[in-house]
Design a protein around this motif. Structure first.
Motif, PDB file in Angstrom:
ATOM      1  N   LYS A  40      18.823  41.485  -2.012  1.00 53.66           N
ATOM      2  CA  LYS A  40      19.084  42.457  -0.931  1.00 53.66           C
ATOM      3  C   LYS A  40      20.498  43.014  -1.033  1.00 53.66           C
ATOM      4  O   LYS A  40      20.705  44.218  -0.886  1.00 53.66           O
ATOM      5  CB  LYS A  40      18.864  41.784   0.420  1.00 53.66           C
ATOM      6  CG  LYS A  40      19.093  42.712   1.613  1.00 53.66           C
ATOM      7  CD  LYS A  40      18.767  42.014   2.925  1.00 53.66           C
ATOM      8  CE  LYS A  40      19.747  40.911   3.236  1.00 53.66           C
ATOM      9  NZ  LYS A  40      19.505  40.300   4.573  1.00 53.66           N
ATOM     10  N   MET A  41      21.474  42.149  -1.310  1.00 55.30           N
ATOM     11  CA  MET A  41      22.862  42.606  -1.393  1.00 55.30           C
ATOM     12  C   MET A  41      23.084  43.506  -2.609  1.00 55.30           C
ATOM     13  O   MET A  41      23.787  44.516  -2.540  1.00 55.30           O
ATOM     14  CB  MET A  41      23.800  41.400  -1.441  1.00 55.30           C
ATOM     15  CG  MET A  41      23.794  40.558  -0.171  1.00 55.30           C
ATOM     16  SD  MET A  41      24.224  41.502   1.314  1.00 55.30           S
ATOM     17  CE  MET A  41      25.931  41.932   0.973  1.00 55.30           C
ATOM     18  N   ALA A  83      20.904  45.387  -3.990  1.00 51.46           N
ATOM     19  CA  ALA A  83      20.196  46.652  -3.781  1.00 51.46           C
ATOM     20  C   ALA A  83      21.032  47.676  -3.018  1.00 51.46           C
ATOM     21  O   ALA A  83      20.726  48.876  -3.042  1.00 51.46           O
ATOM     22  CB  ALA A  83      18.888  46.396  -3.037  1.00 51.46           C
ATOM     23  N   THR A  84      22.100  47.236  -2.367  1.00 56.01           N
ATOM     24  CA  THR A  84      22.969  48.176  -1.648  1.00 56.01           C
ATOM     25  C   THR A  84      23.770  49.047  -2.595  1.00 56.01           C
ATOM     26  O   THR A  84      24.310  50.080  -2.187  1.00 56.01           O
ATOM     27  CB  THR A  84      23.953  47.416  -0.737  1.00 56.01           C
ATOM     28  OG1 THR A  84      24.858  46.642  -1.552  1.00 56.01           O
ATOM     29  CG2 THR A  84      23.203  46.494   0.228  1.00 56.01           C
ATOM     30  N   ARG A 132      26.597  48.263  -3.870  1.00 55.58           N
ATOM     31  CA  ARG A 132      28.030  48.009  -3.695  1.00 55.58           C
ATOM     32  C   ARG A 132      28.600  47.092  -4.770  1.00 55.58           C
ATOM     33  O   ARG A 132      29.815  46.983  -4.905  1.00 55.58           O
ATOM     34  CB  ARG A 132      28.271  47.377  -2.321  1.00 55.58           C
ATOM     35  CG  ARG A 132      27.958  48.289  -1.141  1.00 55.58           C
ATOM     36  CD  ARG A 132      27.933  47.502   0.151  1.00 55.58           C
ATOM     37  NE  ARG A 132      29.161  46.739   0.352  1.00 55.58           N
ATOM     38  CZ  ARG A 132      29.269  45.701   1.186  1.00 55.58           C
ATOM     39  NH1 ARG A 132      28.204  45.302   1.875  1.00 55.58           N
ATOM     40  NH2 ARG A 132      30.411  45.072   1.315  1.00 55.58           N
ATOM     41  N   SER A 172      25.812  43.000 -10.320  1.00 52.36           N
ATOM     42  CA  SER A 172      24.399  43.232 -10.627  1.00 52.36           C
ATOM     43  C   SER A 172      24.142  43.083 -12.121  1.00 52.36           C
ATOM     44  O   SER A 172      23.144  42.475 -12.537  1.00 52.36           O
ATOM     45  CB  SER A 172      23.983  44.623 -10.158  1.00 52.36           C
ATOM     46  OG  SER A 172      22.617  44.854 -10.422  1.00 52.36           O
TER      47      SER A 172
END
Length: 226
Positions: A184-185, A187-188, A190, A195
């Motif tokens: 989820k993080m 996918a932002t 940021r 990633s």
């Protein structure tokens, strides 16, 4: 006056000496960590009264110094390679194996140097391997740099092992449990570098990670020496 400079009292009425006291303390720490070590618990293990130990060990800090020096004997091989890089590598790898046998050692490395015979011998070996290759200040900085890496890497490795035992979760278990949150993080958008790390980096075991980092540090030392 250091603990090594103080004479031992006579062994009465229960036969005692610092060697037996330190061996008992090391055994307690191996079983339950440093929190399992106290003069009272060591005395109980030796079937002696706690006050008897104060004739041999004045404080818990003295006891810890003696324990560190005792296990540092395991770091020194019978003979070191003549090549400075291989000598530093051997000492670092043997330090890792010693810490994995005595996890509590990771908590005590990196403070004030122990002045016992084994601690001094380890320091002598590290310095002697580089002696004559550069001025003494460069040699000291090189030894300090390698030691800082070794201590930091081992503390991280031991912290990871302790976390696994405390939670009952292996590294893979933890990754599966935290996976949804991480996904989820990421996918932002940021955390693009993170990633790439999560999706593309090669996973290696602790020993491979330690050896790779050590070789990089030794490469940097070699560049300074030349």
């Amino acid at each position: 006056m250091t603990v090594w400079d103080r004479p031992e009292p006579s062994a009465r009425p229960v036969p005692l000496d610092r060697e037996r006291i330190v061996a008992a303390a090391v055994a307690l720490a191996d079983e339950g960590g440093l929190e399992a070590v106290s003069l009272r618990k060591v005395a109980a293990r030796l079937n002696a009264g706690p006050m008897r130990l104060y004739g041999y060990i004045a404080t818990k800090e003295d006891l810890f110094d003696l324990m560190v020096d005792e296990v540092q004997a395991e770091i020194l091989p019978e003979e070191l390679p003549g090549d400075w890089r291989e000598a530093q590598r051997v000492l670092a790898l043997r330090t890792r194996r010693t810490v994995l046998r005595h996890e509590w050692l990771a908590d005590l490395l990196g403070g004030r140097p122990t002045l016992g015979p084994n601690g001094l011998a380890v320091t002598e070996a590290k310095l002697a391997a580089l002696d004559g290759l550069a001025d003494i200040d460069t040699v000291v900085r090189a030894v300090d740099t390698v030691s800082a890496y070794v201590i930091g890497a081992l503390r991280r490795e031991i912290a990871s092992l302790r976390a696994e035992r405390a939670t009952g979760m292996s590294k893979d278990d933890w990754r599966r449990a935290s996976g949804p949150h991480v996904t989820k993080m990421l996918a932002t958008g940021r955390f693009p570098a993170l990633s790439r790390f999560v999706h593309d980096a090669t996973d290696v075991d602790a020993e491979t990670s330690f050896v790779t980092g050590l070789d990089w540090i030794l490469d940097a030392v070699a560049a300074r020496l030349t």
